[in-house]
Design an enzyme around this catalytic site. Structure first.
Site, PDB file in Angstrom:
ATOM      1  N   ASP A  24      29.240  56.309  10.652  1.00 18.22           N
ATOM      2  CA  ASP A  24      28.567  56.631  12.096  1.00 18.22           C
ATOM      3  C   ASP A  24      28.604  55.569  12.952  1.00 18.22           C
ATOM      4  O   ASP A  24      28.679  54.278  12.184  1.00 18.22           O
ATOM      5  CB  ASP A  24      27.182  57.195  11.838  1.00 18.22           C
ATOM      6  N   ASN A  84      32.549  65.518  10.959  1.00 20.96           N
ATOM      7  CA  ASN A  84      31.286  66.268  11.702  1.00 20.96           C
ATOM      8  C   ASN A  84      31.342  65.472  12.995  1.00 20.96           C
ATOM      9  O   ASN A  84      30.630  66.220  13.812  1.00 20.96           O
ATOM     10  CB  ASN A  84      30.282  66.302  10.857  1.00 20.96           C
ATOM     11  N   TYR A  90      34.176  70.759  26.113  1.00 19.93           N
ATOM     12  CA  TYR A  90      33.752  70.772  24.746  1.00 19.93           C
ATOM     13  C   TYR A  90      34.241  72.062  23.921  1.00 19.93           C
ATOM     14  O   TYR A  90      34.746  71.955  22.976  1.00 19.93           O
ATOM     15  CB  TYR A  90      32.226  71.077  24.967  1.00 19.93           C
ATOM     16  N   LYS A  95      36.786  72.052  20.853  1.00 17.81           N
ATOM     17  CA  LYS A  95      36.453  72.547  19.742  1.00 17.81           C
ATOM     18  C   LYS A  95      37.495  73.816  19.173  1.00 17.81           C
ATOM     19  O   LYS A  95      37.807  73.932  17.982  1.00 17.81           O
ATOM     20  CB  LYS A  95      35.095  73.077  19.543  1.00 17.81           C
ATOM     21  N   ILE A 124      22.125  74.620  17.180  1.00  8.76           N
ATOM     22  CA  ILE A 124      21.531  74.129  16.068  1.00  8.76           C
ATOM     23  C   ILE A 124      20.416  73.329  16.543  1.00  8.76           C
ATOM     24  O   ILE A 124      20.750  72.441  17.423  1.00  8.76           O
ATOM     25  CB  ILE A 124      22.429  73.401  15.312  1.00  8.76           C
ATOM     26  N   THR A 173      19.307  70.143  17.296  1.00  8.26           N
ATOM     27  CA  THR A 173      19.866  68.539  17.029  1.00  8.26           C
ATOM     28  C   THR A 173      19.656  67.811  18.208  1.00  8.26           C
ATOM     29  O   THR A 173      19.240  68.462  19.284  1.00  8.26           O
ATOM     30  CB  THR A 173      21.330  68.665  16.442  1.00  8.26           C
TER      31      THR A 173
END
Length: 252
Positions: free
Chosen positions: A37, A90, A156, A160, A189, A191
């Site tokens: 990361d 991810n 986005y 994807k 989700i 997050t």
């Protein structure tokens, strides 16, 4: 024995959210984990969580949009553990919401650079390492927005869909060489991405919750379980698949 006992896994975007949950789940299921990361503090916290639970992990700082950085990160992970068996690519960004004709070119380029090019860069350096060992498994994080269109998320969604596309192509290219490549497509989700949506567009957040078939958002751990299973030998004939984990959002 865990699902990935004795294996080495690499997780990008491992400092928080789905990435952190994935790294922790890989470790719980027996893998040694390289947590990658650009957020050093968050990444080190993920490593500490794994080690406190008795697992083994290292943190490697890297921006996946940087080609040299990705090459270095993959090399460091192999140096740390001797090989690479599994990868969960991810890391990604969501960008602002805007109509297609009003989307800023700079934001479009940023999302493509991280979500599509960044994922490809990771695969570009993971695949040779896996081929050297005779095989492996890769899971890329796409999105339910990579399966159906979502208004206001033109860049986005396009990025994807791109992740789903490169996943399918790589699966075909390396199937006979012992490498499986799949994608996991999360629905909404809980997050930091959802937190930002709540702050910047509370009405969109309210609409999202109102439309949730199961009456709730997903948890990062629910995506992590799917990603780790896809990397395990129990998914040995699953290849080129885009697994939607969205609580039936796209079932309509």
């Amino acid at each position: 024995m865990g699902l990935v006992a004795g294996k080495v896994a690499l997780v990008t975007g491992g400092a928080a959210g789905i990435g952190r949950a994935s790294a922790v789940t890989f470790a719980r299921e027996g893998a040694r984990v390289a947590v990658v990361d650009d957020d050093a503090a968050g990444g080190e916290k993920t490593v500490a969580m794994i080690e406190e639970a008795g697992g083994t992990a290292v943190f490697i700082e890297c921006d996946i949009a940087d080609a040299d950085g990705v090459e270095c990160a993959i090399a460091k992970s192999v140096e740390a553990f001797g090989r690479l068996d599994c990868a969960h690519n991810n890391a990604g960004v969501e960008g602002p919401m805007a109509l297609t004709a009003e989307y800023a070119e700079s934001e479009w380029d940023r999302l493509m650079g991280v979500n599509v090019k960044g994922t490809w860069l990771c695969m570009r350096h993971e695949i040779p390492r896996m081929l050297f060992r005779g095989g492996g498994a890769i899971v890329n994080t796409a999105s339910f927005a990579g399966v159906v269109g979502v208004e206001g998320m033109t860049a986005y969604s396009a990025s994807k869909f791109g992740v789903v596309g490169i996943t399918k192509v790589a699966a075909l290219e390396y199937a006979s060489m012992g490498i499986r490549v799949n994608a996991v497509c999360p629905g909404p989700i809980r997050t930091a991405m959802i937190d930002r949506l709540r702050e910047t567009n509370p009405q969109a957040m309210a609409d999202l919750l109102a439309s949730a078939p199961m009456g709730r958002l997903g948890r990062p751990e629910e995506i992590a379980e799917a990603a780790v299973w896809l990397c395990s030998d129990r998914a040995s004939f699953v290849n080129g698949h885009s697994m939607v984990v969205d609580g039936a959002f796209t079932a309509r």
